[in-house]
Design an enzyme around this catalytic site. Structure first.
Site, mmCIF file in Angstrom:
data_model
loop_
_atom_site.group_PDB
_atom_site.id
_atom_site.type_symbol
_atom_site.label_atom_id
_atom_site.label_comp_id
_atom_site.label_asym_id
_atom_site.label_seq_id
_atom_site.Cartn_x
_atom_site.Cartn_y
_atom_site.Cartn_z
ATOM 1 N N ASN A 7 0.880 -1.179 0.000
ATOM 2 C CA ASN A 7 0.000 0.000 0.000
ATOM 3 C C ASN A 7 0.914 1.224 0.000
ATOM 4 O OD1 ASN A 7 -1.776 2.048 0.515
ATOM 5 N ND2 ASN A 7 -2.686 1.116 2.340
ATOM 6 N N ARG A 91 -2.469 -2.049 -3.520
ATOM 7 C CA ARG A 91 -3.659 -1.232 -3.306
ATOM 8 C C ARG A 91 -3.570 -0.019 -4.229
ATOM 9 N NH1 ARG A 91 -4.838 3.346 0.943
ATOM 10 N NH2 ARG A 91 -7.026 3.623 0.485
ATOM 11 N N HIS A 180 -13.026 2.991 0.068
ATOM 12 C CA HIS A 180 -13.015 1.921 1.090
ATOM 13 C C HIS A 180 -13.652 0.635 0.538
ATOM 14 C CE1 HIS A 180 -13.264 5.283 4.359
ATOM 15 N NE2 HIS A 180 -11.998 4.884 4.246
ATOM 16 N N LEU A 209 -16.234 3.065 9.789
ATOM 17 C CA LEU A 209 -16.107 4.296 10.575
ATOM 18 C C LEU A 209 -14.713 4.347 11.188
ATOM 19 C CD1 LEU A 209 -19.565 4.022 12.432
ATOM 20 C CD2 LEU A 209 -19.098 4.995 10.169
ATOM 21 N N GLY A 210 -13.856 5.169 10.598
ATOM 22 C CA GLY A 210 -12.487 5.291 11.110
ATOM 23 C C GLY A 210 -12.106 6.746 11.125
ATOM 24 N N ASN A 211 -10.879 7.018 10.770
ATOM 25 C CA ASN A 211 -10.458 8.393 10.605
ATOM 26 C C ASN A 211 -11.157 8.955 9.366
ATOM 27 O OD1 ASN A 211 -9.012 10.598 11.273
ATOM 28 N ND2 ASN A 211 -7.193 9.949 10.144
ATOM 29 N N ARG A 241 -12.128 15.658 7.666
ATOM 30 C CA ARG A 241 -12.827 16.000 6.421
ATOM 31 C C ARG A 241 -14.270 16.401 6.723
ATOM 32 N NH1 ARG A 241 -11.436 10.532 3.407
ATOM 33 N NH2 ARG A 241 -9.593 10.251 4.678
ATOM 34 N N ASP A 283 -9.223 12.622 16.729
ATOM 35 C CA ASP A 283 -9.247 11.261 17.278
ATOM 36 C C ASP A 283 -10.450 11.092 18.199
ATOM 37 O OD1 ASP A 283 -8.595 9.042 19.164
ATOM 38 O OD2 ASP A 283 -6.821 8.938 17.879
ATOM 39 N N PHE A 284 -11.230 10.054 17.933
ATOM 40 C CA PHE A 284 -12.477 9.869 18.688
ATOM 41 C C PHE A 284 -12.228 9.605 20.174
ATOM 42 C CE2 PHE A 284 -16.244 9.846 15.896
ATOM 43 C CZ PHE A 284 -15.597 10.225 14.726
ATOM 44 N N ARG A 285 -11.087 9.005 20.508
ATOM 45 C CA ARG A 285 -10.800 8.776 21.942
ATOM 46 C C ARG A 285 -10.590 10.105 22.657
ATOM 47 N NH1 ARG A 285 -6.577 4.314 20.162
ATOM 48 N NH2 ARG A 285 -6.425 5.944 18.594
ATOM 49 N N GLY A 333 -15.760 1.940 14.345
ATOM 50 C CA GLY A 333 -16.786 0.897 14.225
ATOM 51 C C GLY A 333 -16.444 -0.345 15.027
ATOM 52 N N GLU A 334 -15.159 -0.697 15.067
ATOM 53 C CA GLU A 334 -14.749 -1.911 15.771
ATOM 54 C C GLU A 334 -14.562 -1.685 17.267
ATOM 55 O OE1 GLU A 334 -11.165 -3.311 13.802
ATOM 56 O OE2 GLU A 334 -12.131 -3.059 11.857
ATOM 57 N N GLU A 384 -8.313 -5.254 5.070
ATOM 58 C CA GLU A 384 -8.144 -4.907 3.659
ATOM 59 C C GLU A 384 -6.966 -5.652 3.039
ATOM 60 O OE1 GLU A 384 -9.351 -0.377 3.277
ATOM 61 O OE2 GLU A 384 -8.754 -0.856 5.316
HETATM 62 P P1 ADP Z 1 -7.805 5.133 9.309
HETATM 63 O O1 ADP Z 1 -8.948 5.729 8.518
HETATM 64 O O2 ADP Z 1 -6.672 6.073 9.539
HETATM 65 O O3 ADP Z 1 -7.406 3.744 8.852
HETATM 66 P P2 ADP Z 1 -8.824 3.769 11.653
HETATM 67 O O4 ADP Z 1 -9.796 2.874 10.986
HETATM 68 O O5 ADP Z 1 -7.609 3.165 12.259
HETATM 69 O O6 ADP Z 1 -8.422 4.990 10.754
HETATM 70 O O7 ADP Z 1 -9.625 4.561 12.814
HETATM 71 C C1 ADP Z 1 -9.012 5.512 13.604
HETATM 72 C C2 ADP Z 1 -10.077 6.062 14.572
HETATM 73 O O8 ADP Z 1 -10.518 5.001 15.421
HETATM 74 C C3 ADP Z 1 -9.522 7.151 15.491
HETATM 75 O O9 ADP Z 1 -10.388 8.269 15.505
HETATM 76 C C4 ADP Z 1 -9.536 6.488 16.848
HETATM 77 O O10 ADP Z 1 -9.820 7.404 17.869
HETATM 78 C C5 ADP Z 1 -10.681 5.508 16.713
HETATM 79 N N1 ADP Z 1 -10.557 4.502 17.772
HETATM 80 C C6 ADP Z 1 -9.583 3.596 17.935
HETATM 81 N N2 ADP Z 1 -9.761 2.920 19.105
HETATM 82 C C7 ADP Z 1 -10.870 3.450 19.687
HETATM 83 C C8 ADP Z 1 -11.567 3.205 20.904
HETATM 84 N N3 ADP Z 1 -11.157 2.296 21.749
HETATM 85 N N4 ADP Z 1 -12.671 3.943 21.172
HETATM 86 C C9 ADP Z 1 -13.091 4.893 20.315
HETATM 87 N N5 ADP Z 1 -12.478 5.174 19.138
HETATM 88 C C10 ADP Z 1 -11.378 4.470 18.830
#
Ligand code: ADP
Length: 397
Positions: A7, A91, A180, A209-211, A241, A283-285, A333-334, A384
């Site tokens: 990638n 990729r 995606h 649902l990620g970054n 974004r 960052d969601f955390r 999401g995970e 992926e």
């Molecule tokens: P990318 O799009 O960069 O591949 P990821 O799929 O790795 O991103 O997702 C990153 C996001 O997941 C970040 O916003 C991070 O805060 C969130 N995340 C990771 N672990 C947790 C958690 N335990 N609780 C809430 N959000 C989380």
């Protein structure tokens, strides 16, 4: 049989060597700062110590050379010769309308990939550089291109044409493509397996649902709609974004703030989303922590994200005759227990019910809806790289 998955970004490169008999990663890693100072390679052989090397990496060929040398290194290598790599899966971000599936790479394919550069000027040239470097170093190894857009090519014009003069679609191929795709495809296949159904019979709403975030509506195993568009900027508000906004904001800000197109583009891609609204973090955390401490804008950003996910789920419900499951995947999401709960709480009018205890899990396959729920809620960790390796394997067979 080993497949190497590459990638390649403009200054970074992620890789995984996957043993396809065991379905296991033998080694993975990351090359960073290619072509700039302080370049480095981080290499993680499974079951052995991680190796980090800071060295001059002027271009992608040197980067790939370092990757290959690490994999066959006497001390920390995982295979003894490059002949043990059966194929390389690359990729590729944008396949435009040229590719509706993965392909074995030859000269004609490279030409078609070059045609898509206009659509992803930041990503496709880097992907092509990675392919060229691998071809130079391993000229006899088959290479496969796996496109982020390909899985979405089943979408009908009613969902991919934008309501602007049709000539711009004809002239510049401006339309919805979706991204995606490799992740949406992987979780669709896994969901079918878990549900014990043929993949061509599952109806799903897949939430990556990620970054970066996108949602897809899957009818009989095929995408009928997705939230990202011409570029990965459309749809949900994301880490940085903006997602959907009134397009008139672009000229409005241009005039008011005297911003040019590049500045507005950078603002929408890098300074917006949950970062822009909260002023705290992408960052969601961090946002969850800030909200617990009473930061109202962090809570607002989270509420907007959850509400936007619900709105897409609702709109995909009306496009699907029936829905077997809603899938949650990628970082949030995970792992985002609170985010999943907030999203699912708002789906009660559809008869969807979440089990709090079952939802209390991170990064594992799990059905977390109640017995009475009209639709199953599922967590499926995405993979992926494995999807790329599987497509690569099936094409070289
Ligand atoms: P990318 O799009 O960069 O591949 P990821 O799929 O790795 O991103 O997702 C990153 C996001 O997941 C970040 O916003 C991070 O805060 C969130 N995340 C990771 N672990 C947790 C958690 N335990 N609780 C809430 N959000 C989380």
């Amino acid at each position: 049989m080993n497949i190497l998955v590459i990638n390649c970004g403009s200054s970074s490169l992620k890789f995984q060597l996957i043993d396809m008999e065991k379905n296991e990663v033998s080694a993975k890693g990351l090359v960073e700062r290619i072509g700039i100072d302080n370049s480095r390679i981080k290499y993680e052989p499974t079951g052995k110590d991680e190796v980090e090397q800071i060295t001059d990496i002027p271009d992608h060929t040197v980067a790939i050379e370092l990757v290959l040398n690490s994999i066959i290194d006497k001390d920390h290598g995982v295979i003894s010769s490059l002949d043990e790599i059966s194929a390389i899966g690359h990729r590729v971000v944008h396949g435009g309308e040229e590719f509706n599936g993965s392909v074995l790479i030859d000269d004609a394919v490279i030409k078609a990939m070059e045609k898509c550069i206009d659509l992803a000027p930041l990503h496709n040239p880097a992907n092509l550089m990675g392919i060229a470097a691998c071809q130079k170093l391993m000229p006899n190894t088959p290479m496969v291109g796996v496109f982020d857009t390909a899985f979405h090519q089943t979408i009908d014009p009613v969902n991919y044409i934008y309501a602007i003069p049709y000539e711009y679609y004809e002239k510049h191929q401006i339309r919805r493509y979706g991204f995606h795709g490799t992740s949406h495809k992987y979780v669709t296949q896994r969901a079918a397996e878990i549900l014990g159904k043929d993949v061509n019979e599952v109806n799903l709403i897949t939430c990556h649902l990620g970054n970066g975030s996108s949602i897809a509506a899957i009818k009989n195993g095929k995408v009928i709609d997705t939230s990202m568009g011409l570029t990965p900027l459309e749809g949900l508000p994301m880490g940085t974004r903006c997602g959907n906004i009134d397009p008139a904001i672009v000229p409005f800000l241009g005039r008011k703030e005297n911003m040019d197109y590049d500045a507005i583009d950078a603002m929408m891609n890098k300074k917006s989303g949950v970062l822009g609204v909260s002023g705290v973090s992408s960052d969601f955390r961090d946002l969850e922590n800030a909200s617990k401490e009473g930061n109202e804008r962090a809570q607002l950003a989270l509420d907007m994200f959850h509400n936007s996910v619900r709105k897409f789920i609702g709109s995909y419900f009306v496009q699907l005759d029936s829905v077997d499951a809603i899938i949650f995947t990628a970082g949030v999401g995970e792992n985002g227990i609170t985010s999943r709960a907030e999203i699912c709480k708002g789906l009660k009018s559809l008869g969807i019910e979440m089990d709090d205890e079952l939802n209390n899990v991170r990064g594992k396959d799990r059905i977390f809806s109640t017995e009475n729920s009209s639709v199953k809620l599922m967590i499926i960790p995405t993979n992926e790289e494995l999807m790329i390796a599987q497509d690569t394997l099936s094409l070289i067979k």
